[in-house]
Design a protein around this motif. Sequence first.
Motif, PDB file in Angstrom:
ATOM      1  N   UNK A 188      11.304  55.625  20.019  1.00  0.00           N
ATOM      2  CA  UNK A 188      10.204  56.518  19.613  1.00  0.00           C
ATOM      3  C   UNK A 188       9.237  56.773  20.768  1.00  0.00           C
ATOM      4  N   UNK A 189       9.022  55.756  21.623  1.00  0.00           N
ATOM      5  CA  UNK A 189       8.133  55.947  22.784  1.00  0.00           C
ATOM      6  C   UNK A 189       8.663  57.055  23.693  1.00  0.00           C
ATOM      7  N   UNK A 190      10.003  57.134  23.811  1.00  0.00           N
ATOM      8  CA  UNK A 190      10.584  58.156  24.693  1.00  0.00           C
ATOM      9  C   UNK A 190      10.763  59.498  23.979  1.00  0.00           C
ATOM     10  N   UNK A 191      10.961  59.448  22.665  1.00  0.00           N
ATOM     11  CA  UNK A 191      11.234  60.682  21.918  1.00  0.00           C
ATOM     12  C   UNK A 191       9.964  61.491  21.682  1.00  0.00           C
ATOM     13  N   UNK A 192       8.840  60.796  21.546  1.00  0.00           N
ATOM     14  CA  UNK A 192       7.546  61.446  21.298  1.00  0.00           C
ATOM     15  C   UNK A 192       7.620  62.359  20.073  1.00  0.00           C
ATOM     16  N   UNK A 193       8.253  61.871  19.000  1.00  0.00           N
ATOM     17  CA  UNK A 193       8.326  62.638  17.755  1.00  0.00           C
ATOM     18  C   UNK A 193       7.582  61.887  16.653  1.00  0.00           C
ATOM     19  N   UNK A 194       7.190  62.630  15.622  1.00  0.00           N
ATOM     20  CA  UNK A 194       6.520  62.039  14.463  1.00  0.00           C
ATOM     21  C   UNK A 194       7.568  61.288  13.633  1.00  0.00           C
ATOM     22  N   UNK A 195       7.391  59.970  13.422  1.00  0.00           N
ATOM     23  CA  UNK A 195       8.406  59.217  12.652  1.00  0.00           C
ATOM     24  C   UNK A 195       8.658  59.789  11.266  1.00  0.00           C
ATOM     25  N   UNK A 196       7.651  60.483  10.703  1.00  0.00           N
ATOM     26  CA  UNK A 196       7.831  61.059   9.360  1.00  0.00           C
ATOM     27  C   UNK A 196       8.852  62.190   9.365  1.00  0.00           C
ATOM     28  N   UNK A 197       9.201  62.713  10.553  1.00  0.00           N
ATOM     29  CA  UNK A 197      10.195  63.787  10.641  1.00  0.00           C
ATOM     30  C   UNK A 197      11.614  63.247  10.808  1.00  0.00           C
ATOM     31  N   UNK A 198      11.744  61.917  10.862  1.00  0.00           N
ATOM     32  CA  UNK A 198      13.077  61.313  10.964  1.00  0.00           C
ATOM     33  C   UNK A 198      13.684  61.261   9.556  1.00  0.00           C
ATOM     34  N   UNK A 199      14.774  61.992   9.371  1.00  0.00           N
ATOM     35  CA  UNK A 199      15.363  62.129   8.036  1.00  0.00           C
ATOM     36  C   UNK A 199      16.422  61.100   7.699  1.00  0.00           C
ATOM     37  N   UNK A 200      16.856  60.332   8.689  1.00  0.00           N
ATOM     38  CA  UNK A 200      17.874  59.307   8.436  1.00  0.00           C
ATOM     39  C   UNK A 200      17.661  58.139   9.381  1.00  0.00           C
ATOM     40  N   UNK A 201      17.713  56.929   8.833  1.00  0.00           N
ATOM     41  CA  UNK A 201      17.657  55.708   9.643  1.00  0.00           C
ATOM     42  C   UNK A 201      18.888  54.884   9.294  1.00  0.00           C
ATOM     43  N   UNK A 202      19.782  54.743  10.265  1.00  0.00           N
ATOM     44  CA  UNK A 202      21.019  53.997  10.050  1.00  0.00           C
ATOM     45  C   UNK A 202      21.121  52.873  11.072  1.00  0.00           C
ATOM     46  N   UNK A 203      21.506  51.691  10.601  1.00  0.00           N
ATOM     47  CA  UNK A 203      21.747  50.582  11.521  1.00  0.00           C
ATOM     48  C   UNK A 203      23.185  50.093  11.365  1.00  0.00           C
ATOM     49  N   UNK A 204      23.824  49.862  12.481  1.00  0.00           N
ATOM     50  CA  UNK A 204      25.149  49.255  12.476  1.00  0.00           C
ATOM     51  C   UNK A 204      25.020  47.835  12.979  1.00  0.00           C
ATOM     52  N   UNK A 205      25.537  46.868  12.206  1.00  0.00           N
ATOM     53  CA  UNK A 205      25.419  45.463  12.597  1.00  0.00           C
ATOM     54  C   UNK A 205      26.460  44.641  11.858  1.00  0.00           C
ATOM     55  N   UNK A 206      26.941  43.578  12.494  1.00  0.00           N
ATOM     56  CA  UNK A 206      27.809  42.655  11.761  1.00  0.00           C
ATOM     57  C   UNK A 206      27.078  41.342  11.507  1.00  0.00           C
ATOM     58  N   UNK A 207      25.762  41.319  11.784  1.00  0.00           N
ATOM     59  CA  UNK A 207      24.974  40.126  11.496  1.00  0.00           C
ATOM     60  C   UNK A 207      23.700  40.483  10.735  1.00  0.00           C
ATOM     61  N   UNK A 208      23.832  41.189   9.599  1.00  0.00           N
ATOM     62  CA  UNK A 208      22.623  41.522   8.828  1.00  0.00           C
ATOM     63  C   UNK A 208      22.037  40.256   8.206  1.00  0.00           C
ATOM     64  N   UNK A 209      20.709  40.167   8.111  1.00  0.00           N
ATOM     65  CA  UNK A 209      20.100  38.962   7.542  1.00  0.00           C
ATOM     66  C   UNK A 209      20.360  38.786   6.050  1.00  0.00           C
ATOM     67  N   UNK A 210      20.585  39.884   5.363  1.00  0.00           N
ATOM     68  CA  UNK A 210      20.885  39.823   3.928  1.00  0.00           C
ATOM     69  C   UNK A 210      22.311  40.311   3.689  1.00  0.00           C
ATOM     70  N   UNK A 211      23.043  39.630   2.775  1.00  0.00           N
ATOM     71  CA  UNK A 211      24.349  40.131   2.355  1.00  0.00           C
ATOM     72  C   UNK A 211      24.149  41.322   1.428  1.00  0.00           C
TER      73      UNK A 211
END
Lengths: 345, 135
Positions: free
Chosen positions: A62-85
Amino acid sequence: MVGIVGYGAYIPKYRIKVEEIAKIWGEDAEALKEGLLLEEKTVPYLDQDSVTIGVEEAQNALKRALVNPEEIGAVYIGSESPPYAVKPSSSIIAEVIGAIPEVHTADYEFACKAGSEAVFVCYGLVKAGLIKYGLGIGADTSQGAPHEPLEYSAAAGGAAFIIGSEDTLADILETYSYTTDTPDFWRRDGEFYPRHGGRFTGEPAYFKHVLGSAKGIMKKAGLKPTDFTYAIFHQPNGKFPLRAGKILGFTMDQMRPGLVAPKVGNTYSGCSLLGLAATLDVAHSGDLILITSFGSGAGSDSFIIKVKEKIEKVRHLAPTVKEMLEDKIYIDYGTYVRYRRMIKE
Amino acid sequence: MVTAVKVSKTWREIPQRYRLEANKCNNCGKIFFPPRLICSNCKSRDFAPIKLPKEGKIYSFTIIRTPSSEFKDYSPFAIAIIELDNGVKLMSQVVDCDFNDLEIGTRVKLVFRKIQEDGSSGIIAYGYKCVLVKS
């Protein structure tokens, strides 16, 4: 054109050297370092997991993108070590960066290529016009069982990318995926450590899919290795990506900036994305980059990326991978065991 | 197993712990963190939401060597009163550091970390801690 609006990396501050692990198990550190091209790996502190690492990456992006976080329409994370099952990590990250509540979130899983999947889907949604920006994150704090080859490489860290179609710092020119059912590495439900097929993880898994995907995207785009300034291949160790690149016809100069495994280890879902972040840290306008991820199970995603002028203006708005690599605290094996909660009460 | 009290408290504190959301009295200008409903200075109920800056300096600190049971895994750990760049003070753990590097006035930045876990099956409470800023 759809591309990268902002990117951010994160690696934890703690490191353990190959020599320190080898000393405990009576193994030949020099042979391991030469065989795997690994020197040290990152270790997460007790209070770090794939969510906290994903947040750091997202905030740097976000520091480099300089965009309003409210305009982000999708947040996806890929991980094989999530804290919750059962409970999404992506909703926590969306909440922290202020993208809630009008946002689509999901957690992706595909061994080490879950992060590139997240970016891939963001690219598709932006291209389809369904969202203005998408945030794709690869983050892991994976474990290797004690006295096992993976213990030398399983590390923590990753990178995040904000995808959009306006004011991009690099455009995504082409995408390609290559997938088959190949059981080279897995972790059964409820098990703490993964298992793998030993040498089977090489030719029929890593090399078949990385080479297949890289060749496929170059054929689709009508490009050859000499057309690229840089190339990044998934790095389960330092050796595999260099061998894959050499087979394809890439030179060491093309791969060196993105080769992070020797100093970081394998950050799993964050691995190839971290290599891309390190490459963008030194890239200039007009540079052409090939990135190919790999996830056991098995598959690879490839992207061809063309860097634009904006990168020069935003590069230093967040820490570079090199700066994070230099900011470290070495720990001994006892501290490593404690930080990784390997002793069960 | 139901652990409703801890879950609701953790959920209620998300805006302040995740995003450093405070409020500022529109009458006298005093900032409250966590946010309050009535200004303790002028009794006004008129507030504006604000976000606190993520950087500041160590105002005071100590090392905890005998913590309460829920923090025993982290022992010993540093805890500090941080004076943020807008003057607001908050309490935070200082992590990823050598205790010998801690000094009053040292620059710090807030980072997102796990604060507390309700055992291995309960909720994870996330929030802010701080790390030293490289000079």
